[in-house]
Design a protein around this motif. Structure first.
Motif: not given
Length: 196
Positions: A24-33
């Motif tokens: 899933y695109p930019k999953l780590e960034e999404l979770i952080t956000n």
């Protein structure tokens, strides 16, 4: 980055969310956000549909309940230390006699109502590293997880109220969807009139 929280009335809150993969695109960034967004709004849980994404992802941190003096020490400690990411979650069992607890929702600000839920759940999910877990929770932990799980099923806590209570709340819910509410965090309102 703090994301806008989608308000009551947005169709994304009514969709049954889809499973995701590690790609899933930019999953780590999404979770952080999502963590940042949840903490900014003083929430204890946040589901992806609440930030406009119909995917099976939610985050929970029950630390604020850890100071509740009405709870016993063991439950306080359990709540203080509970912070998890749930991906592709599936509740496999709900057990026990339903109990009432006052709930609110970041997508439905300024409305709190008693909601009946079962006291114990067994849930299967993946963590942020896509490691699979099957765990059983009870009490407030189970309730917070059930509330967030409902979001990925397209269900809001107001759906669990009596028809009388829903009628009494209708005008307040309409105001929320139109943005006619003071809120201390960033929100996106589905029925705001353009050009105002």
């Amino acid at each position: 980055m703090i994301l806008p929280i989608v308000a009551y009335g947005d169709p994304v809150l009514r969709k049954v969310a889809k499973d995701i993969t590690q790609e899933y695109p930019k999953l780590e960034e999404l979770i952080t956000n999502m963590w940042e967004t949840m903490y900014n709004a003083h929430g204890v849980g946040l589901a992806a549909p609440q930030v406009g994404l119909p995917i099976r992802l939610f985050v929970v941190d029950t630390a604020p309940f850890g100071d509740d003096e009405e709870l016993d020490k063991e439950e306080q400690e359990q709540l203080k230390g509970f912070k998890k990411v749930f991906i592709n979650a599936k509740i496999e069992a709900e057990n026990g006699r339903e109990w009432d607890f006052n709930e609110g929702c970041l997508s439905i600000p300024d409305i709190r109502e008693d909601v009946k839920r079962k006291p114990e759940i067994t849930i299967k999910y993946m963590d942020e590293n896509f490691v699979s877990h099957t765990e059983t929770y009870d009490g407030l932990l189970a309730r917070v997880i059930q509330h967030e799980y409902d979001h990925i099923q397209g269900i809001l806590f107001t759906d669990k109220l009596s028809s009388l209570k829903k009628r009494l709340l209708k005008s307040r819910l309409d105001k929320i969807s139109k943005g006619k509410i003071d809120v201390e965090y960033k929100m996106k309102f589905p029925n705001i009139k353009k050009g105002r």
